[in-house]
Design an enzyme around this catalytic site. Sequence first.
Site, PDB file in Angstrom:
ATOM      1  N   LYS A  54      42.662  32.056  79.593  1.00  0.00           N
ATOM      2  CA  LYS A  54      42.521  31.620  80.625  1.00  0.00           C
ATOM      3  C   LYS A  54      41.351  31.487  81.838  1.00  0.00           C
ATOM      4  O   LYS A  54      40.948  30.825  82.126  1.00  0.00           O
ATOM      5  CB  LYS A  54      43.417  32.715  81.908  1.00  0.00           C
ATOM      6  CG  LYS A  54      45.002  32.334  81.828  1.00  0.00           C
ATOM      7  CD  LYS A  54      45.897  33.986  82.670  1.00  0.00           C
ATOM      8  CE  LYS A  54      47.301  33.657  82.362  1.00  0.00           C
ATOM      9  NZ  LYS A  54      48.118  34.608  82.972  1.00  0.00           N
ATOM     10  N   GLN A  98      47.343  40.007  85.675  1.00  0.00           N
ATOM     11  CA  GLN A  98      47.892  40.083  85.000  1.00  0.00           C
ATOM     12  C   GLN A  98      49.231  41.431  84.556  1.00  0.00           C
ATOM     13  O   GLN A  98      48.037  42.418  84.546  1.00  0.00           O
ATOM     14  CB  GLN A  98      46.911  39.835  83.030  1.00  0.00           C
ATOM     15  CG  GLN A  98      47.312  39.782  82.134  1.00  0.00           C
ATOM     16  CD  GLN A  98      48.370  38.156  82.010  1.00  0.00           C
ATOM     17  OE1 GLN A  98      47.357  37.594  82.046  1.00  0.00           O
ATOM     18  NE2 GLN A  98      49.204  37.997  81.103  1.00  0.00           N
ATOM     19  N   ASP A 121      50.030  32.568  91.213  1.00  0.00           N
ATOM     20  CA  ASP A 121      51.365  32.979  90.298  1.00  0.00           C
ATOM     21  C   ASP A 121      52.079  32.835  91.093  1.00  0.00           C
ATOM     22  O   ASP A 121      52.841  32.291  90.136  1.00  0.00           O
ATOM     23  CB  ASP A 121      50.796  34.068  89.352  1.00  0.00           C
ATOM     24  CG  ASP A 121      50.357  33.710  88.051  1.00  0.00           C
ATOM     25  OD1 ASP A 121      50.412  33.480  87.818  1.00  0.00           O
ATOM     26  OD2 ASP A 121      49.843  35.356  87.856  1.00  0.00           O
TER      27      ASP A 121
END
Length: 291
Positions: A54, A98, A121
Amino acid sequence: MSADIIDGKAFAAGLRGRVGEAAGAFAKAAGRPAGLAVVLVGEDPASAVYVRSKGKATVAAGMASFEHRLPADTDQATLEALVDQLNADPAVDGILVQLPLPRHLDADAVLLRIDPDKDVDGFHPVNAGRLASGLPGFVPCTPLGCLMLLRDRLGDLSGKEAVVIGRSNIVGKPMAALLTADSATVTLAHSRTRDLPSHVGRADIVVAAVGRPNFVRGEWLKPGATVIDVGINRVEGGLVGDVDFASAVEVAGAITPVPGGVGPMTIAVLLRNTLVAAHRRAGVPLDDATL
Ligand code: NAP
């Protein structure tokens, strides 16, 4: 007859290119690059790989990447204090924590703490509510990537029969909401669904997000259906999806492979969401339909 293979890798590369161009224009207009902060707690090797890729993709798209690696024994208060700091940081447009977090941490509380307008997200309940209500917000990256592939393949989804298998907050539920917003007729199936093959058999669109290797059989499919396989299952011999590719490819009209289908879309959409967040926060207009 063999199905067309939907090349998610190529589509994702195109999306990353478009995001990169728009990110350059944003940096000029705003006087700073768009920024994504990624928080990793602990040393889970798969998570470390995701975070690294990422970060690399963010920089390659001309955006700033802020990586925060915390030890596995980090406590809740320390992690939440970091989220608060990132919420307040003007250089940070998107925040991603994460998952999974180490077991002693409360992931729901951490996600709730993220400013919904930096929640690229799309996991914050405010963004889930916005999606359900048809309001602008952030949509989880994987289902939004699936929708992009479906629109690219099928054009208008209006009136199509869609079956989504799996009702998780990160894939199945937002996928069903997106397809509903595009006027498909949606069935959301799960482990209590009776006679799943009969539902799948009338679907023009099948999205499988189950987490069971080779679960959906080609014999279940309506001939010509478009099949999106979200599953990533590690088995002896490599990665397989939730759809039995060998039988499905003989019946479907188009199908995503695993790997190389949905997987590459997730990071590309994360970059897209970050860029959208940056434009909204800076008040710089963006026609996100061009991305
Ligand atoms: P999850 O939270 O475990 O949810 C799985 C869903 O499948 C649940 O809703 C479950 O139903 C349903 N299910 C389980 N067994 C079933 C059965 N026999 N019949 C029908 N439905 C059944 O999984 P997830 O996080 O959504 O992920 C799904 C898959 O996608 C996994 O393989 C994951 O690795 C993959 N994934 C890939 C990406 C990507 O970037 N490509 C991103 C996220 C996830 P209940 O709700 O009734 O238990």
